[in-house]
Each structure stands twice: as structure tokens, then as C-alpha cells.
Scaffold this active site. Structure first.
Site, PDB file in Angstrom:
ATOM      1  N   ALA A  37       7.151  -6.034   3.188  1.00  0.00           N
ATOM      2  CA  ALA A  37       8.411  -5.451   3.028  1.00  0.00           C
ATOM      3  C   ALA A  37       7.892  -4.059   3.458  1.00  0.00           C
ATOM      4  O   ALA A  37       7.033  -3.485   3.191  1.00  0.00           O
ATOM      5  CB  ALA A  37       8.830  -5.408   1.939  1.00  0.00           C
ATOM      6  N   LYS A  38       8.955  -3.448   4.218  1.00  0.00           N
ATOM      7  CA  LYS A  38       8.709  -1.853   4.453  1.00  0.00           C
ATOM      8  C   LYS A  38       9.162  -1.095   3.432  1.00  0.00           C
ATOM      9  O   LYS A  38      10.360  -0.432   3.239  1.00  0.00           O
ATOM     10  CB  LYS A  38       9.344  -1.601   5.836  1.00  0.00           C
ATOM     11  CG  LYS A  38       8.770  -0.465   6.499  1.00  0.00           C
ATOM     12  CD  LYS A  38       9.279  -0.188   8.108  1.00  0.00           C
ATOM     13  CE  LYS A  38       9.177   0.839   8.608  1.00  0.00           C
ATOM     14  NZ  LYS A  38       7.747   1.300   8.862  1.00  0.00           N
TER      15      LYS A  38
END
Ligand code: PPE
Length: 307
Positions: free
Chosen positions: A158-159
């Protein structure tokens, strides 16, 4: 200073750049549990503009949000449309798009409760991420003293905003010591990625990049895996150590902001001839043709729009 555009898409409406404000008790500002994207739009040879792999970026944004359990009130299609409109309303034929999903103000304390989930898309002109000469001449990097995230400490697929504290620490250290960027190792000591880029080495024509354990599943990385194979290169996702980087013929970074940046020196050791190598140059050349709409084979990577 970031070069301002005129409007920012904010929870479904366009607001003036100067008015895109939040309260200081915005939850994500305190605890970092927000997610974002970085997307580039390019002016194409046919006079139109195209956002590179927009659908994949918006999918990753929603995936990132899902990993953090944030309920985004927009569909992928709505976000695609909002991104295009952001470029159009700002009259931008090219530039960088920054969607961000964050937990707004409401309760405090780490449990986000029912705080609103807010979404913005900003756009601004952004040139070469690592400096004017970087794309041509290559950059100097060091191995960071900060390790990249352990997969059970931060969600590396996940960013996440908060993940970037690690990147900021690493980048500050590198810049303070006179380097352009850094190479981070994972918690086992294998090469992971840059502070905001995926990394590759080339030796005897064979390309290696670390597997998706501790690294962000880069969309440029995904594009290069396809492109390199199509060009007949052997490219593998495999762990390697920093000394393997030292003896590589070529080393380079990829990322939306960094595009495809050659690395000419690692930890004071010259890489290859100390300039961009032939494989790097070829991939870079082909990549820039694709984003400019000059290679029909990859037409579905481009999301065309007109200003
Ligand atoms: N790893 C990290 C840690 C990372 O931040 C990026 C993108 C990548 C790999 C490459 O991913 P992709 O862009 O999908 O190919 N970093 C973004 C933010 C940089 C910034 O300083 O802000 C970017 O390149 O937009």
C-alpha cells in the site's frame, strides 16, 4: 516551491488552489493513515495528451485504501474521470497528478472512528525528479543506514502516507551526505528500493529487480517487466545483495516521478563506465516513446484526454 496550478479536486468539487485547506486536527496529519498516488500525464506526438496507466494507478489507490480499511466513497471510474477533469480544468497538457485519500477531522486518538474519508486530486507541473542531468548522466547513491519496512510493520503493498517517514529519513541522510538518492535494504539485508523508486541491476545483459516483498509494486516497474521481455531481455524478480550492485554493469531506478533514471555510482563505487549503460538507455528510450504515444503496441497504457 511546487509550481501551482489553478484548481484542486476536493471531495467531488473543484476548489481554488489556495482554498484547498483542512483542519489541523485532520486525523491523517497526526497518525499517517492515508494513501496516495503519483501519476504522470504526457503530451503526445499526435497533439493529444495521455495519462500514463491511469487505471492501474487508481486501482492501486483503492487497493491501498482497502489495505488500510479506508472506505473511499468513489469508484475507480469516478476517480479516473476526476483525474482527467483536473488536468483539463487546469489547462495542463502534461504534469504530475497527486490523488490522496485521508481521514479527516472528528475524533482524536488512533482509532479513526467515523471521521470522514476525504479525497483530493491535485496536479502540478513536475520536471525531472532527480535533477536536470539525472535522466541522461545518471546519479550517485548510497546505501541507506535506514532499513526498508518489514512486511509486518508497514503494509508495503500500500502506498501509505506514514510509510514515507522511512523514505524521508533515508532521503535526508543521502542528501546531507552529498548523494542524489539512496538505496534501501530490507530487514534481511537484501536490496529493496530507493526512497521513492524501484531499483534494477544489469549484468551480462540480464536484468534483476527485487521481488515484491518489501517494495512498492511500482506501476513503472510493472511496465518495464513487460517492455524488457518484449525487447528480448531476460528480466527476473530476485533478491540480491549490495555487493552484487557494486559489480553490476548497469544500475537504474524507475518510478512515476523518477521515470527511468540511470545510477552511475553506488557507495563511492563507479558502476560500469560511470554513465548510462546500453540496456538502461534502450529501456529509457522505449519508455519515453511509449508515454508519448509513439508505440501502438502499448496504446492501452495511455488514457487520452484533450485540453
Ligand atoms: N517505490 C516507492 C517507495 C515509491 O514511492 C515509488 C513511487 C515507487 C517505488 C515507484 O512506483 P511507480 O511510481 O508506481 O512506478 N514514488 C512516487 C512518489 C515520489 C515522491 O517523492 O512524492 C512517484 O514516483 O510518484
Amino acid at each position: 516551491m511546487v509550481q501551482q496550478s489553478s484548481k484542486i479536486w476536493f471531495d467531488g468539487k473543484f476548489v481554488d488552489w489556495a482554498d484547498a485547506k483542512v483542519h489541523v486536527l485532520t486525523h491523517t496529519l497526526h497518525y499517517g493513515a492515508g494513501v496516495f498516488e503519483g501519476i504522470r500525464a504526457y503530451e503526445c506526438k499526435n497533439g493529444k495528451s495521455a495519462i500514463f496507466r491511469l487505471k492501474e494507478h487508481m486501482r492501486r489507490l483503492l487497493d491501498s485504501a482497502h489495505i488500510l480499511n479506508l472506505k473511499v466513497p468513489y469508484s475507480q471510474e469516478e476517480l479516473n474521470k476526476a483525474a482527467v477533469e483536473t488536468m483539463q480544468v487546469n489547462g495542463m497538457k502534461n504534469g504530475y497528478l497527486r490523488p490522496l485519500v485521508f481521514v479527516g477531522a472528528g475524533v482524536m486518538g488512533v482509532y479513526p472512528g467515523d471521521n470522514p474519508i476525504q479525497t483530493i486530486i491535485a496536479a502540478w507541473p513536475w520536471g525531472a525528479y532527480l535533477g536536470k542531468d539525472a535522466l541522461e548522466k545518471g546519479i550517485r547513491i548510497k546505501t541507506s543506514s535506514f532499513s526498508r519496512h518489514h512486511v509486518n510493520v508497514m503494509m508495503t503493498k500500500a502506498k501509505v502516507c506514514g510509510n514515507y517517514v522511512n523514505s524521508v529519513l533515508a532521503k535526508q541522510e543521502a542528501v546531507a551526505e552529498g548523494f542524489d538518492e539512496c538505496m534501501m535494504l530490507d530487514s534481511h539485508g537484501f536490496v529493496s528500493e530507493g526512497s521513492g523508486e524501484n531499483i534494477y541491476i544489469v549484468r551480462d545483459g540480464k536484468i534483476k529487480t527485487p521481488p515484491l516483498n518489501s517494495v512498492l509494486p511500482g506501476i513503472t516497474r510493472n511496465s518495464l517487466l513487460v517492455l524488457a521481455k518484449d525487447l528480448g531481455y531476460e528480466i527476473v524478480e530476485q533478491n540480491f545483495t549490495r555487493d552484487e550492485v557494486y559489480v553490476a554493469d548497469e544500475v537504474f531506478f524507475s518510478g512515476t516521478a523518477a521515470e527511468l533514471t540511470p545510477i552511475r555510482e553506488v557507495d563511492h563505487r563507479q558502476i560500469g563506465e560511470g554513465s548510462a549503460g546500453p540496456v538502461t538507455k534502450k529501456l529509457q528510450q522505449e519508455f519515453f516513446k511509449i508515454v508519448a504515444g509513439e508505440n501502438e503496441k502499448y496504446a492501452d497504457w495511455l488514457y487520452y484526454y484533450e485540453v
